[in-house]
Design an enzyme around this catalytic site. Structure first.
Site: not given
Ligand code: NAI
Length: 341
Positions: A126, A178, A212, A236
């Site tokens: 972001y 991740k 995930d 988010d």
């Protein structure tokens, strides 16, 4: 009724913002919340009134008060001005985005959910480091987006999550990343997170999850989570998912916090599809106002409003359409006021 002694900035926002803010102020007034509101504009309301999506008076007010309740702000998709929400976070260094999820509506798919997402608010993808370059004969044929994290910020956000866990009697913090694919950026978050977790050993349990897998675990067994801390984009997405566990965006509050200011808001946007129709659910913004009351140490008022929400929503007679009912914003507001002890 207590006197209005705590200056706070109030931004009604766009779309459904003014309708839900009116409802929230009515309820805050009914319990005698001690805020002396400084009303200011932002978003499309700012553009329409003074041709500025973030007038300097609004920024100066937040700088003075260090405390704001904000309705949703419309962000043009693609072009137009940069998200005012993002600009506010950057202006006041609001690095921690706190998004609690708690079951209020009984009989839903998931009972007794009570978890909190701590989302890093300033870095990651972001940061808006975006540009286009030529590709396939098109001068703007490729779009690039860069993200970054800093060691310092990773440390600060994970520390915020662990401190929050200690203060609020939470037992476990899950580091969501991740790092298997985004080895540098997500890897640094995980590495710093592990270091911080080590300092809280014996006081708060630590857990790790790839984003995930976390998304799946949140659906199969959300009760295994307590506090989740993660980077901007993942936070988010996961916080909308957790909102879905307890009745959707109409029930999801959030706070953006730094040592300079705290801005409280609903997780949802300006809902242009239902704006001006009197249908919006004010509960997410009201729950944000409840977080704001706790932030200033008025647990007593927060608990009164929480109790009124619980009794109205549990009885099931007055619910807005997003919660499967027929009530409008004003009906729900009236029922909440009546339920206040
Ligand atoms: P949205 O959250 O405004 O709406 C998504 C869906 O949820 C719509 O069907 C809407 O009617 C429903 N919904 C949202 N809040 C509701 C409420 N309180 N009661 C009943 N139903 C509700 O998301 P969308 O449509 O993607 O975004 C609209 C605008 O809001 C965009 O300009 C976006 O950038 C902005 N936005 C602003 C945020 C903020 O100010 N914090 C956060 C998210 C989006």
């Amino acid at each position: 009724m207590s006197s209005r002694t705590i200056p706070a900035t109030l931004i009604a926002g766009d779309g459904i913002g003014p309708e839900i803010m009116e409802s929230v102020i009515e309820i805050l007034d009914a319990v005698g919340a001690p805020f002396a509101w400084e009303k200011h504009l932002a978003g499309m309301a700012g553009v329409d009134a003074v041709n500025d999506p973030l007038p300097k008076e609004t920024i100066e007010s937040i700088r003075r008060t260090g405390l704001a309740l904000k309705g949703p702000l419309t962000t043009p998709v693609g072009g137009g001005f940069k998200s005012i929400n993002v600009t506010l976070r950057q202006e006041f260094g609001l690095y921690a985005n706190l998004r609690p999820t708690k079951t209020i509506i009984p009989g839903g798919r998931y009972e007794d959910i009570d978890l909190v997402i701590v989302r890093e608010n300033l870095e990651g993808y972001y940061a808006a480091l975006e540009h286009t370059v030529p590709a396939n004969g098109d001068p703007k044929g490729m779009a690039l987006s860069g993200g970054y994290v800093t060691r310092q910020e990773c440390d600060r956000i994970v520390r915020f999550a662990f401190d929050y866990a200690v203060k609020n009697n939470r037992k476990k913090v899950t580091l969501v990343h991740k790092a298997n694919i985004i080895k540098q950026m997500s890897g640094m978050f995980l590495e710093e997170g592990r270091k911080v977790a080590e300092e809280y050993k014996g006081r708060v349990e630590v857990d790790e999850s790839i984003v995930d897998a976390c998304a799946m675990r949140l659906v199969t067994n959300p009760w295994q989570f307590d506090v989740i801390v993660t980077t901007n984009l993942f936070g988010d997405i996961l916080s909308d998912q957790t909102a879905g566990l307890v009745g959707g965006l109409g029930m999801a509050p959030g706070a953006n916090i730094s040592d300079k200011a705290a801005v409280f808001e609903a997780v949802h946007g300006s809902a242009p599809d239902i704006a001006g129709k009197g249908l919006a659910n004010p509960l997410a913004l009201l729950l944000a106002a409840v977080m704001m009351l706790r932030h200033i140490g008025r647990q007593d008022l927060a608990e009164r409003i929480d109790a009124a929400i619980n009794s109205v929503i549990t009885s099931g007679k007055v619910r807005t359409r997003d919660l499967g009912g027929q009530a409008g914003t004003k009906d729900l507001t009236a029922a909440l006021k009546q339920a206040l002890n």
